[in-house]
Design a protein around this motif. Sequence first.
Motif, PDB file in Angstrom:
ATOM      1  N   UNK A 263      44.855  34.713  51.186  1.00  0.00           N
ATOM      2  CA  UNK A 263      44.885  33.825  50.296  1.00  0.00           C
ATOM      3  C   UNK A 263      44.552  33.961  49.029  1.00  0.00           C
ATOM      4  N   UNK A 264      43.120  34.760  48.877  1.00  0.00           N
ATOM      5  CA  UNK A 264      42.664  34.885  47.482  1.00  0.00           C
ATOM      6  C   UNK A 264      43.338  35.823  46.805  1.00  0.00           C
ATOM      7  N   UNK A 265      44.175  36.805  47.531  1.00  0.00           N
ATOM      8  CA  UNK A 265      44.884  37.666  46.784  1.00  0.00           C
ATOM      9  C   UNK A 265      46.230  37.258  46.347  1.00  0.00           C
ATOM     10  N   UNK A 266      46.621  36.468  47.247  1.00  0.00           N
ATOM     11  CA  UNK A 266      48.203  35.666  46.912  1.00  0.00           C
ATOM     12  C   UNK A 266      48.126  34.549  46.070  1.00  0.00           C
ATOM     13  N   UNK A 267      46.949  33.758  45.844  1.00  0.00           N
ATOM     14  CA  UNK A 267      47.035  32.841  44.756  1.00  0.00           C
ATOM     15  C   UNK A 267      46.300  33.357  43.501  1.00  0.00           C
ATOM     16  N   UNK A 268      45.828  34.513  43.404  1.00  0.00           N
ATOM     17  CA  UNK A 268      45.494  35.092  42.089  1.00  0.00           C
ATOM     18  C   UNK A 268      43.863  35.040  41.908  1.00  0.00           C
ATOM     19  N   UNK A 269      43.071  34.231  42.837  1.00  0.00           N
ATOM     20  CA  UNK A 269      41.841  34.172  42.882  1.00  0.00           C
ATOM     21  C   UNK A 269      40.937  35.513  42.867  1.00  0.00           C
ATOM     22  N   UNK A 270      41.581  36.412  43.729  1.00  0.00           N
ATOM     23  CA  UNK A 270      40.907  37.592  44.074  1.00  0.00           C
ATOM     24  C   UNK A 270      40.703  38.273  42.679  1.00  0.00           C
ATOM     25  N   UNK A 271      41.885  38.416  41.981  1.00  0.00           N
ATOM     26  CA  UNK A 271      42.006  39.193  40.693  1.00  0.00           C
ATOM     27  C   UNK A 271      40.880  38.761  39.624  1.00  0.00           C
ATOM     28  N   UNK A 272      40.755  37.346  39.981  1.00  0.00           N
ATOM     29  CA  UNK A 272      39.804  36.454  38.893  1.00  0.00           C
ATOM     30  C   UNK A 272      38.395  36.727  39.007  1.00  0.00           C
ATOM     31  N   UNK A 273      38.031  36.971  40.407  1.00  0.00           N
ATOM     32  CA  UNK A 273      36.900  37.439  40.480  1.00  0.00           C
ATOM     33  C   UNK A 273      36.325  38.697  40.223  1.00  0.00           C
ATOM     34  N   UNK A 274      37.410  39.580  40.686  1.00  0.00           N
ATOM     35  CA  UNK A 274      37.164  41.045  40.213  1.00  0.00           C
ATOM     36  C   UNK A 274      37.290  41.343  38.777  1.00  0.00           C
ATOM     37  N   UNK A 275      37.797  40.628  37.989  1.00  0.00           N
ATOM     38  CA  UNK A 275      37.843  40.869  36.604  1.00  0.00           C
ATOM     39  C   UNK A 275      36.432  40.054  36.002  1.00  0.00           C
ATOM     40  N   UNK A 276      35.941  38.915  36.662  1.00  0.00           N
ATOM     41  CA  UNK A 276      34.672  38.254  36.238  1.00  0.00           C
ATOM     42  C   UNK A 276      33.610  39.534  36.478  1.00  0.00           C
ATOM     43  N   UNK A 277      33.638  40.038  37.513  1.00  0.00           N
ATOM     44  CA  UNK A 277      32.482  40.944  37.583  1.00  0.00           C
ATOM     45  C   UNK A 277      32.448  42.402  37.131  1.00  0.00           C
ATOM     46  N   UNK A 278      33.757  42.917  37.471  1.00  0.00           N
ATOM     47  CA  UNK A 278      34.007  44.344  37.312  1.00  0.00           C
ATOM     48  C   UNK A 278      34.346  44.466  35.698  1.00  0.00           C
ATOM     49  N   UNK A 279      35.241  43.567  35.345  1.00  0.00           N
ATOM     50  CA  UNK A 279      35.302  43.756  33.737  1.00  0.00           C
ATOM     51  C   UNK A 279      36.820  44.133  33.579  1.00  0.00           C
ATOM     52  N   UNK A 280      37.733  44.384  34.764  1.00  0.00           N
ATOM     53  CA  UNK A 280      38.891  44.737  34.537  1.00  0.00           C
ATOM     54  C   UNK A 280      39.767  44.331  35.775  1.00  0.00           C
ATOM     55  N   UNK A 281      41.240  44.243  35.812  1.00  0.00           N
ATOM     56  CA  UNK A 281      41.725  43.843  36.735  1.00  0.00           C
ATOM     57  C   UNK A 281      41.909  45.073  37.851  1.00  0.00           C
ATOM     58  N   UNK A 282      41.569  44.559  38.965  1.00  0.00           N
ATOM     59  CA  UNK A 282      42.044  45.708  40.185  1.00  0.00           C
ATOM     60  C   UNK A 282      43.308  46.539  40.138  1.00  0.00           C
ATOM     61  N   UNK A 283      43.042  47.551  40.617  1.00  0.00           N
ATOM     62  CA  UNK A 283      44.151  48.537  40.504  1.00  0.00           C
ATOM     63  C   UNK A 283      45.359  48.141  41.513  1.00  0.00           C
ATOM     64  N   UNK A 284      46.506  48.108  41.335  1.00  0.00           N
ATOM     65  CA  UNK A 284      47.613  47.585  42.050  1.00  0.00           C
ATOM     66  C   UNK A 284      48.304  48.822  42.961  1.00  0.00           C
TER      67      UNK A 284
END
Length: 284
Positions: A263-284
Amino acid sequence: MIKIKSIKWVSLLLVAALFVIAGCGNNNNAGNSAAAGGNAAGESTDSAAIAKIKERGKLLVGVKYDTRLFGLKDPASGNVEGFDIDISKAIARHILGDENAIELKEVTSKTRIPMLNNGEIDMVVATMTITEERKKEVDFSDVYFQAGQSLLVKKGSPITGLESVTKDTKILGSKGATSIKNIKEKVPGVTVLEFDNYQDAFAALKAGQGDALTTDDAILYGMAAQDDGYEVVGEPFTDEPYGIAVQKGNSDVVQAINDTLAELKANGEYDAIYTKWIGKAPAK
């Protein structure tokens, strides 16, 4: 007359037997119906593990308190924050409908599996690499973060990567972490000092007790952010897929976690959490 009476008694006995059989059949059908539907009498369809969590009204999650970016306790506020914490809150929201219905308990690399298996916590969300050896003790969710092992050194250090490490190099690490085993395999004979947690290991590095600290690069970047006199060097030399651990056999809890991650990956929340803490979007 005797024969007629005998026939009548036999007939009556046969009729009674038929009623008993019919009654048993109806009872079995009712029982089977309840079992198939799971909730014929209004009972919950949750399995024991999920039902226990819902009955308690909160999710018990083992997280690290000493790992910047993933799970770090603020000594001033007492709050624990990081990537793992946000993922844990999302799981609580999925299972209980409230991300605040959660209790965080401190674990280390050494204590997380024992605490899980003795029932102190429902799951471990603590930078835990999925390995075949650990799968013998716990069940894992899908991968929720992809990391790789690297080295943290003081700026200006002659160590620039794994190729610079020799058996005379003194490496620091955390007890129970896969990184200890990995560095010993990569550099046979290397000296390794193990500490209870990463903050103790980092303090030892700054005190000059070792030449480099090794663990997953994502954790090391958090340490480097604490003190700009230190840096992560070289390329990652292992593959470290993080999973969320639960007690073996709790497949319904694993499914709930995997559903949350999807669900998090489908709705974009995972990317937001990743960017918030890691400082960049996750690799696709």
